[in-house]
Design an enzyme around this catalytic site. Structure first.
Site, PDB file in Angstrom:
ATOM      1  N   ASP A  78       0.843  -1.188   0.000  1.00 25.05           N
ATOM      2  CA  ASP A  78       0.000   0.000   0.000  1.00 25.05           C
ATOM      3  C   ASP A  78       0.885   1.248   0.000  1.00 25.05           C
ATOM      4  O   ASP A  78       1.888   1.311   0.716  1.00 25.05           O
ATOM      5  CB  ASP A  78      -0.914  -0.012   1.232  1.00 25.05           C
ATOM      6  CG  ASP A  78      -2.051   0.986   1.108  1.00 25.05           C
ATOM      7  OD1 ASP A  78      -3.208   0.542   0.967  1.00 25.05           O
ATOM      8  OD2 ASP A  78      -1.785   2.203   1.142  1.00 25.05           O
ATOM      9  N   ILE A  79       0.511   2.232  -0.788  1.00 25.37           N
ATOM     10  CA  ILE A  79       1.302   3.456  -0.911  1.00 25.37           C
ATOM     11  C   ILE A  79       1.251   4.285   0.384  1.00 25.37           C
ATOM     12  O   ILE A  79       2.146   5.091   0.641  1.00 25.37           O
ATOM     13  CB  ILE A  79       0.779   4.291  -2.120  1.00 25.37           C
ATOM     14  CG1 ILE A  79       1.855   5.247  -2.621  1.00 25.37           C
ATOM     15  CG2 ILE A  79      -0.499   5.032  -1.783  1.00 25.37           C
ATOM     16  CD1 ILE A  79       1.519   5.881  -3.966  1.00 25.37           C
ATOM     17  N   ASN A 124     -13.007  -3.064   2.276  1.00 27.17           N
ATOM     18  CA  ASN A 124     -13.974  -1.977   2.399  1.00 27.17           C
ATOM     19  C   ASN A 124     -14.880  -1.981   1.175  1.00 27.17           C
ATOM     20  O   ASN A 124     -14.416  -2.178   0.058  1.00 27.17           O
ATOM     21  CB  ASN A 124     -13.247  -0.632   2.492  1.00 27.17           C
ATOM     22  CG  ASN A 124     -12.353  -0.538   3.717  1.00 27.17           C
ATOM     23  OD1 ASN A 124     -12.731  -0.986   4.787  1.00 27.17           O
ATOM     24  ND2 ASN A 124     -11.181   0.037   3.560  1.00 27.17           N
ATOM     25  N   GLY A 173     -15.360   3.448   3.602  1.00 25.48           N
ATOM     26  CA  GLY A 173     -14.047   4.045   3.339  1.00 25.48           C
ATOM     27  C   GLY A 173     -13.374   3.534   2.083  1.00 25.48           C
ATOM     28  O   GLY A 173     -12.163   3.698   1.919  1.00 25.48           O
ATOM     29  N   GLN A 174     -14.140   2.918   1.177  1.00 25.02           N
ATOM     30  CA  GLN A 174     -13.516   2.459  -0.078  1.00 25.02           C
ATOM     31  C   GLN A 174     -13.226   3.650  -0.976  1.00 25.02           C
ATOM     32  O   GLN A 174     -14.132   4.406  -1.345  1.00 25.02           O
ATOM     33  CB  GLN A 174     -14.430   1.462  -0.821  1.00 25.02           C
ATOM     34  CG  GLN A 174     -13.751   0.893  -2.072  1.00 25.02           C
ATOM     35  CD  GLN A 174     -14.620  -0.095  -2.844  1.00 25.02           C
ATOM     36  OE1 GLN A 174     -15.799  -0.288  -2.523  1.00 25.02           O
ATOM     37  NE2 GLN A 174     -14.050  -0.710  -3.858  1.00 25.02           N
ATOM     38  N   HIS A 220     -10.344  -4.985  -3.434  1.00 26.68           N
ATOM     39  CA  HIS A 220      -9.028  -5.321  -2.868  1.00 26.68           C
ATOM     40  C   HIS A 220      -9.190  -5.669  -1.402  1.00 26.68           C
ATOM     41  O   HIS A 220     -10.033  -5.115  -0.698  1.00 26.68           O
ATOM     42  CB  HIS A 220      -8.049  -4.148  -3.011  1.00 26.68           C
ATOM     43  CG  HIS A 220      -8.574  -2.830  -2.516  1.00 26.68           C
ATOM     44  ND1 HIS A 220      -9.442  -2.053  -3.260  1.00 26.68           N
ATOM     45  CD2 HIS A 220      -8.376  -2.166  -1.350  1.00 26.68           C
ATOM     46  CE1 HIS A 220      -9.736  -0.965  -2.579  1.00 26.68           C
ATOM     47  NE2 HIS A 220      -9.125  -1.010  -1.408  1.00 26.68           N
ATOM     48  N   HIS A 253      -7.086  -5.542   2.137  1.00 26.64           N
ATOM     49  CA  HIS A 253      -5.925  -5.040   2.858  1.00 26.64           C
ATOM     50  C   HIS A 253      -5.457  -6.165   3.783  1.00 26.64           C
ATOM     51  O   HIS A 253      -6.247  -6.673   4.584  1.00 26.64           O
ATOM     52  CB  HIS A 253      -6.286  -3.842   3.748  1.00 26.64           C
ATOM     53  CG  HIS A 253      -6.828  -2.654   3.019  1.00 26.64           C
ATOM     54  ND1 HIS A 253      -6.091  -1.508   2.797  1.00 26.64           N
ATOM     55  CD2 HIS A 253      -8.052  -2.416   2.482  1.00 26.64           C
ATOM     56  CE1 HIS A 253      -6.834  -0.624   2.153  1.00 26.64           C
ATOM     57  NE2 HIS A 253      -8.030  -1.147   1.962  1.00 26.64           N
TER      58      HIS A 253
HETATM   59  P1  DGP Z   1      -9.634   1.653   0.226  1.00 23.96           P
HETATM   60  O1  DGP Z   1      -9.777   2.906   1.060  1.00 23.96           O
HETATM   61  O2  DGP Z   1     -10.097   0.414   0.960  1.00 23.96           O
HETATM   62  O3  DGP Z   1     -10.244   1.815  -1.142  1.00 23.96           O
HETATM   63  O4  DGP Z   1      -8.061   1.447   0.032  1.00 23.96           O
HETATM   64  C1  DGP Z   1      -7.347   1.966  -1.044  1.00 23.96           C
HETATM   65  C2  DGP Z   1      -5.898   1.839  -0.692  1.00 23.96           C
HETATM   66  O5  DGP Z   1      -5.146   1.954  -1.891  1.00 23.96           O
HETATM   67  C3  DGP Z   1      -5.368   2.925   0.244  1.00 23.96           C
HETATM   68  O6  DGP Z   1      -4.930   2.310   1.464  1.00 23.96           O
HETATM   69  C4  DGP Z   1      -4.215   3.551  -0.485  1.00 23.96           C
HETATM   70  C5  DGP Z   1      -3.939   2.593  -1.619  1.00 23.96           C
HETATM   71  N1  DGP Z   1      -3.520   3.234  -2.856  1.00 23.96           N
HETATM   72  C6  DGP Z   1      -4.169   4.217  -3.531  1.00 23.96           C
HETATM   73  N2  DGP Z   1      -3.497   4.544  -4.641  1.00 23.96           N
HETATM   74  C7  DGP Z   1      -2.403   3.735  -4.681  1.00 23.96           C
HETATM   75  C8  DGP Z   1      -1.327   3.603  -5.611  1.00 23.96           C
HETATM   76  O7  DGP Z   1      -1.224   4.286  -6.622  1.00 23.96           O
HETATM   77  N3  DGP Z   1      -0.383   2.672  -5.296  1.00 23.96           N
HETATM   78  C9  DGP Z   1      -0.456   1.882  -4.183  1.00 23.96           C
HETATM   79  N4  DGP Z   1       0.520   1.018  -3.985  1.00 23.96           N
HETATM   80  N5  DGP Z   1      -1.470   1.976  -3.302  1.00 23.96           N
HETATM   81  C10 DGP Z   1      -2.423   2.905  -3.548  1.00 23.96           C
END
Ligand code: DGP
Length: 114
Positions: free
Chosen positions: A30-31, A87, A93-94, A100, A102
């Site tokens: 996760d970023i 989520n 909070g999606q 996906h 986590h």
């Molecule tokens: P959610 O809130 O459940 O939709 O989680 C989305 C997650 O995705 C959040 O924790 C941050 C991650 N994320 C968003 N953009 C990127 C990206 O460009 N790269 C990566 N590695 N993660 C990302």
């Protein structure tokens, strides 16, 4: 899907730290990690969220959960524990509309979530 961030990661149009990949699944860091271990497990097929799952998606979603168990075992997370979160929708909070999980570990989590 053209404008989907996660589809772009799958297609190597955006960078990510990919830790596992096969024909159907991609796993990357996760970023914006909220725990010492924070991986995202996604199907390569674009599915927006849990609400959009079809009967035909049962296999891939099951595979992702088994993969989460295997990764947690390999990474030594199973003993202290980990959390697998999906989520679905705005109130949950999606933010990214590509389904996906986590995989979170490395600290103690509260319940109920905030
Ligand atoms: P959610 O809130 O459940 O939709 O989680 C989305 C997650 O995705 C959040 O924790 C941050 C991650 N994320 C968003 N953009 C990127 C990206 O460009 N790269 C990566 N590695 N993660 C990302």
């Amino acid at each position: 899907m053209q404008e989907c961030i996660f589809c772009k990661i799958i297609n190597r149009e955006l960078p990510a730290e990919i830790v596992y990949e096969d024909e159907q699944i991609s796993v990357f860091k996760d970023i914006n990690p909220v725990a010492p271990v924070h991986l995202l497990l996604i199907p390569k097929k674009h599915i927006s969220g849990i609400s959009d799952l079809k009967e035909e998606d049962a296999g891939i979603m099951g595979r992702i959960q088994v993969l989460a168990a295997n990764l947690a075992g390999e990474m030594g997370l199973a003993q202290d524990g980990f959390r697998l979160v999906c989520n679905c929708g705005r109130d949950a909070g999606q933010l990214v509309m590509h389904i996906h999980y986590h995989l979170l570990s490395g600290r103690t989590f509260k319940w109920p979530p905030g």
